[in-house]
Design an enzyme around this catalytic site. Structure first.
Site, PDB file in Angstrom:
ATOM      1  N   THR A  65       0.853  -1.014   0.019  1.00 62.99           N
ATOM      2  CA  THR A  65       0.076   0.116  -0.060  1.00 62.99           C
ATOM      3  C   THR A  65       0.995   1.434   0.110  1.00 62.99           C
ATOM      4  O   THR A  65       0.540   2.402  -0.128  1.00 62.99           O
ATOM      5  CB  THR A  65      -0.994   0.252   1.098  1.00 62.99           C
ATOM      6  OG1 THR A  65      -0.191  -0.054   2.495  1.00 62.99           O
ATOM      7  CG2 THR A  65      -2.026  -1.179   1.236  1.00 62.99           C
ATOM      8  N   SER A 125      18.592   0.939   2.963  1.00 66.68           N
ATOM      9  CA  SER A 125      18.502   2.359   2.655  1.00 66.68           C
ATOM     10  C   SER A 125      19.576   3.361   2.538  1.00 66.68           C
ATOM     11  O   SER A 125      20.784   2.885   3.356  1.00 66.68           O
ATOM     12  CB  SER A 125      17.435   2.982   3.671  1.00 66.68           C
ATOM     13  OG  SER A 125      17.577   4.444   3.777  1.00 66.68           O
ATOM     14  N   GLU A 165      20.046   5.937   4.035  1.00 66.44           N
ATOM     15  CA  GLU A 165      20.303   6.240   5.400  1.00 66.44           C
ATOM     16  C   GLU A 165      21.097   5.648   6.168  1.00 66.44           C
ATOM     17  O   GLU A 165      21.777   5.968   7.268  1.00 66.44           O
ATOM     18  CB  GLU A 165      18.862   6.144   6.134  1.00 66.44           C
ATOM     19  CG  GLU A 165      17.966   7.451   5.912  1.00 66.44           C
ATOM     20  CD  GLU A 165      18.461   8.657   6.794  1.00 66.44           C
ATOM     21  OE1 GLU A 165      18.518   9.551   6.322  1.00 66.44           O
ATOM     22  OE2 GLU A 165      18.758   8.560   8.179  1.00 66.44           O
ATOM     23  N   TYR A 167      15.802   4.948  12.643  1.00 71.97           N
ATOM     24  CA  TYR A 167      15.422   4.322  11.459  1.00 71.97           C
ATOM     25  C   TYR A 167      16.528   3.853  10.851  1.00 71.97           C
ATOM     26  O   TYR A 167      16.587   2.495  10.143  1.00 71.97           O
ATOM     27  CB  TYR A 167      14.741   5.248  10.482  1.00 71.97           C
ATOM     28  CG  TYR A 167      14.475   4.624   9.082  1.00 71.97           C
ATOM     29  CD1 TYR A 167      13.374   4.113   8.720  1.00 71.97           C
ATOM     30  CD2 TYR A 167      15.413   5.303   8.220  1.00 71.97           C
ATOM     31  CE1 TYR A 167      13.330   3.820   7.444  1.00 71.97           C
ATOM     32  CE2 TYR A 167      15.413   4.907   6.816  1.00 71.97           C
ATOM     33  CZ  TYR A 167      14.203   4.000   6.324  1.00 71.97           C
ATOM     34  OH  TYR A 167      14.037   3.643   5.104  1.00 71.97           O
TER      35      TYR A 167
END
Ligand code: NAP
Ligand code: G4F
Length: 343
Positions: free
Chosen positions: A11, A131, A133, A154
């Site tokens: 989603t 990621s 990150e 995260y």
């Protein structure tokens, strides 16, 4: 033989583009969705066909990354050929507010899914949404050999997922690959990530339904690409001869200020007249610069980004302008975004 894919995070922004891509390639697509009191499937509504209809190739299942036994059941029943693990608490600023939840979903959620694959005894290929990150404080350019130095809960949770994916590859011979993706955006990007916040505001200010845009650090440098292109790279990683880790990036280096300039220019506005600073959008530790080197993906997978940040900003502004024109609700929806966006 029809291939069967399982997507967590179907989603989300990437999940929706990936589902579209795999359906177009003739896959049967199975996706994990969270039960919510409101519909959370707007990004995949256009793909959905009633499962009673024989032409249906998209199937959705309730579940959550925090519920390991449900994941085991789903893996055993669906028996996918390819698993794309995209679900996560994916907002860096929010991860400072909810560090424990982020560790549970974005970190431990991956081991739950890997264990579900292993316990169900299925033969499958596994993609982990790693990621840029993870590079955090390590200066650019960053590639597959650059040391990681995460700067957020995260980033730390994603680092765990990266290594546990690699460990399952080495320990159990699982075909498991990490895509280390640099920022990628689109008109489907969540509204609290900086690019979408900017393009949506540019459209709304131009339409006269918003006056100001509150932002944090404008000096951060990112390598923004177009999400629709990046999901092709994910798919190619699982079609490769060997599992491996790959950076996907454009190589471009753009500040938040540059992105603002392009987006506001596109609708004939001066960003300096509307943008205000709000320190709530600063992070306790910032990632100053992410610029990727995707030469390995180019040579091994034949993947290359073609849309740069300037083109992307214009694509996103055009989409937000069009959404406002067709939605018909902006007149009753005149809110100051800063009042609800705390991310
Ligand atoms: P996104 O739009 O935030 O989508 C996240 C997805 O994860 C949504 O489908 C969300 O469901 C689902 N999810 C969140 N918590 C869950 C839980 N506890 N159980 C099951 N599902 C859960 O993220 P995206 O931009 O598409 O990114 C996809 C993945 O790539 C993420 O893992 C992200 O961290 C990673 N990534 C993204 C980028 C980027 O620039 N976009 C770059 C590198 C890596 P709901 O719709 O119900 O919220
Ligand atoms: O759009 P952002 O929130 O994206 P960020 O933190 O780079 O994370 C995204 O990319 C990662 C890949 O590197 C993904 F793994 C992650 O899931 C996510 O998709 O912020 C970008 C930059 C930051 O430096 C931030 O400090 O924009 C700066 N910024 C300035 N004002 C802001 C704002 N960010 C947000 N979200 N909101 C602001 O008002």
């Amino acid at each position: 033989m029809t291939k069967r894919a399982f997507i967590t995070g179907i989603t989300g922004q990437d999940g929706s583009y990936l589902a579209e891509l795999l359906l177009a390639k003739g896959y049967e697509v199975h996706g994990l969705i969270r039960r919510a009191s409101t519909f959370n499937t707007s990004r995949i509504e256009h793909l959905y066909v009633d499962p009673h209809n024989p032409s249906a190739h998209l199937f959705l299942y309730y579940g959550d990354l925090t519920d390991g036994s449900r994941l085991v059941t789903l893996m055993s029943e669906i028996r996918p050929d390819e698993v794309y693990h995209l679900a996560a608490q994916s907002h860096v600023r929010v991860s400072f507010d909810e560090p424990e939840y982020t560790a549970d979903v974005t970190g431990t959620g991956t081991i739950r899914l890997l264990e579900a694959v292993r316990m169900s005894g299925i033969e499958t290929r596994f993609y982990q949404a790693s990621s840029s990150e993870q590079y955090g404080a390590t200066p650019p350019p960053q590639n597959e050999t650059t040391p990681f130095y995460p700067r957020s809960p995260y980033g730390a949770a994603k680092l765990y997922s990266f290594w546990i994916t690699k460990n399952y590859r080495e320990a159990y011979g699982l075909f498991a690959s990490n895509g280390i993706l640099f920022n990628h955006e689109s008109p489907r990007r969540g509204e609290t990530f900086v690019t979408r916040k900017i393009t949506r505001a540019a459209a709304r200010i131009k339409a006269g339904v918003q006056d100001d845009l509150y932002l944090g650090n404008l000096d951060a440098i990112r390598d923004w690409g177009y999400a629709a292109e990046y999901v092709e790279g994910m798919w190619r990683m699982l079609q490769a001869d060997e599992p491996d880790d790959f950076v996907l990036a454009t190589g471009g280096s753009v500040t938040v200020r540059d992105f603002l300039q392009t987006a506001f220019d596109h609708v004939g506005l001066r960003w300096e007249d509307h943008v205000k600073f709000d320190q709530r959008y600063l992070r306790p530790t910032e990632v100053d610069a992410l610029v990727g080197d995707a030469s390995k993906a180019k040579s091994v997978l034949g993947w290359e980004a073609t849309v740069d940040a300037q083109q992307l900003a214009r694509i996103m502004v055009d989409a937000d302008v069009e959404a406002l024109e067709h939605d018909g609700r902006p007149w009753i929806d005149k809110v100051n975004l800063a009042s609800w966006d705390t991310a």
